[in-house]
Design an enzyme around this catalytic site. Structure first.
Site, PDB file in Angstrom:
ATOM      1  N   GLU A 263       0.817  -1.087   0.060  1.00 27.59           N
ATOM      2  CA  GLU A 263       0.017   0.068   0.077  1.00 27.59           C
ATOM      3  C   GLU A 263       0.818   1.515  -0.046  1.00 27.59           C
ATOM      4  OE1 GLU A 263      -2.909  -0.099   3.145  1.00 27.59           O
ATOM      5  OE2 GLU A 263      -3.641  -1.919   2.555  1.00 27.59           O
ATOM      6  N   HIS A 281      -8.261   0.837   1.643  1.00 27.78           N
ATOM      7  CA  HIS A 281      -8.023   0.997   3.217  1.00 27.78           C
ATOM      8  C   HIS A 281      -8.968   2.044   3.838  1.00 27.78           C
ATOM      9  CE1 HIS A 281      -4.882  -0.175   6.082  1.00 27.78           C
ATOM     10  NE2 HIS A 281      -5.927  -0.151   6.771  1.00 27.78           N
TER      11      HIS A 281
END
Length: 531
Positions: A263, A281
């Site tokens: 990420e 997220h």
């Protein structure tokens, strides 16, 4: 002087006000976390650092943080904090694991609905002016088996919500007892059983060595055909490449992921598959959750800086504000006992054994252990504290053991510390009286009653007449005033000890003259932090 806290990421005005209301000076610079050079320039001015995810607390930054005592992360994940480096520097790292539990659990449920009914794809199709009603055939949740991997705080909420949807909930969690499972209304199962039976699988575990890739290629191959998998916990729990293959083959009917192994995720094997729902997220991304964790981190940091309470720390035993009030004198005593032995011991330490008796045996022993070890380590490392001491002890290979027992003597409670070296064992015991002042009550097995002072002098000698006069006369001649004088002996004519509480440190001339008398086997000046 009021503690100073730097907020280097965006927190709410209400969180800032909490610090101010507690008498803490606040520097609110919400964009500073993205400027690591500027942050490094000023971090040495602060006792506390409040962050979200933008600020990266590296070992290099911590080297500049000369006054930092606590880092508070508003949220659960602390991947942006070097916890090992913080521990070595003696900085407490806190997070807020409860502020976004409901939000994250709700997101998992929402993702389950989305993948069951193909909502994102159907929405995009309809926005495009298509009316593909027959294309998007979904499945109901009612009556389906939900397999929950990790039934802790967030997983437990998911279990509760799923039962409300009339799903059959089975859970795999090594820490879930049968009694708790019954209360939750879930069936406790092993992982292989869950994989074979579940229509939907949702993950709610942290990323550890044990949980990394828990849904590996081999585990995914054991799943029930047509299963749908939801991950709103942590990236890296699922083999994404293997899952993508099973999605393409049709063995896995769908997946919904909020977290990814890398990420920010700009590329991933799961992207652009028609039966996959992806979000960036967002598990904690609600206004309520962001406010909750901001307020929680401000409260926790304030409680520590003002009252010494340690809550939701990742590198230090927790101690509530209530515990801190009760335990405060005992924590000080533990530190004094450790400091006494540390100052008396020159050779390498092999083991530290700590005995807790009576009322103190029911307290937070982990915090007391840290205080003992910190006291011992301070002689060789003056900067050590309750956070860094266990790390230093571990690096030196020191074994630490704890024993607790019911009341066994004249005191309601006491602590005894024994240090083992290659040459000897050395022990000291102490207690806290009703005046909340720590006392030494035994040294080398000899009973005493000595108040702890900033400056003290410890001597050992053969039990013969004249020792008191020699000590008093020599110190007095050299301008050293005795505030308190404690004596003890093993037996008449045997080994005797004296512990003197002095108004100031004994000067070198006084110590030389005491040594020159030949009356003492050991003469050791001691200092204690009694503030």
């Amino acid at each position: 002087m009021a503690p100073k806290v730097l907020i280097s990421d965006a927190l709410s005005d209400a969180a800032v006000q909490i610090f101010k209301d507690r008498g803490i000076e606040v520097d609110f610079q919400p964009a500073l976390g993205k400027d690591k050079e500027k942050l490094a320039e000023i971090i040495g001015n602060y006792d506390g650092l409040a962050i979200r995810s933008a600020t990266k607390v590296t070992a290099a930054l911590l080297e500049k943080a000369t006054n930092l005592k606590v880092i508070g992360r508003a949220g659960i994940g602390v991947d942006n904090v070097d916890k090992d480096a913080a521990s070595k520097k003696g900085v407490i790292v806190m997070n807020t694991p409860f502020g976004n539990m409901i939000t994250t659990a709700e997101h998992a449920i929402a993702m389950m609905f989305a993948v069951a009914r193909q909502i994102p794809e159907a929405s995009a199709s309809t926005h495009a002016g298509k009316w593909e009603k027959s294309k998007f055939m979904g499945v109901e949740l009612t009556g389906k088996v939900l397999g929950v991997i990790g039934a802790g705080n967030i997983g437990g909420i998911v279990c509760d919500r799923a039962r409300g949807l009339k799903m059959k909930v089975i859970a795999y969690d090594p820490f879930l007892g049968e009694e708790k499972a019954d209360k939750m209304g879930v069936e406790k199962v092993e992982l292989d059983d869950l994989l074979k039976r579940a229509d939907f699988i949702t993950l709610h575990v942290p990323m550890t060595e044990q949980t990394k890739n828990i849904l590996s290629r081999e585990a995914l191959a054991k799943t029930k055909p047509g299963v749908r998998i939801i991950n709103c916990a942590r990236g890296g729990l699922v083999d994404e490449e293997a899952l993508a293959e099973l999605l393409k083959s049709g063995h896995v009917a769908g997946a919904a992921f909020d977290v990814f192994s890398q990420e920010p995720a700009t590329e991933n094997a799961l992207f652009n598959l028609p039966n996959v729902v992806c979000t960036p997220h967002l598990g904690a991304s609600t206004s309520e959750a962001q406010e909750n964790v901001a307020l929680q981190v401000a409260e926790q940091m304030s409680n520590y800086l003002i009252d010494g309470a340690v809550e939701n720390a990742l590198n230090m035993p927790s101690m509530t504000a209530e515990e801190a009030k009760v335990m405060g004198p005992w924590v000080k005593l533990a530190g004094h006992l450790g400091s006494f032995i540390g100052q008396m011991t020159d050779e390498p330490i092999k083991a530290i054994n700590i005995l807790y008796d009576g009322v103190v045996s029911q307290m937070n022993l982990a915090a007391l252990n840290c205080s003992v070890v910190a006291g011992i380590m301070k002689k060789s490392n003056p900067d050590v504290n309750l956070v860094s001491a266990p790390v230093v002890a571990k690096e030196r290979g020191i074994q630490i053991s704890t024993t607790n027992q019911d009341k066994s003597g004249a005191f309601d409670g006491y602590v005894k510390v024994t240090v083992v070296t290659e040459k000897r064992e050395r022990s000291i015991a102490g207690t806290v009286f009703s005046d909340h002042k720590p006392r030494f009550i035994q040294i080398k097995g000899i009973n005493i009653d000595a108040e702890v002072g900033s400056h003290m002098l410890y001597t050992t000698n053969e039990d013969v007449p004249g020792i008191i006069g020699t000590l008093g006369g020599t110190l007095g001649k050299n301008g050293v005033n005795i505030a308190n004088f404690t004596l003890g002996r093993a037996a008449a004519g045997g080994e005797a000890i004296a512990l003197l509480y002095l108004d100031e440190a004994p000067n070198p001339v006084a110590l030389q003259e005491l040594a020159a008398t030949g009356a003492f086997r050991q003469i050791q000046p001691l200092t204690f932090d009694v503030a």
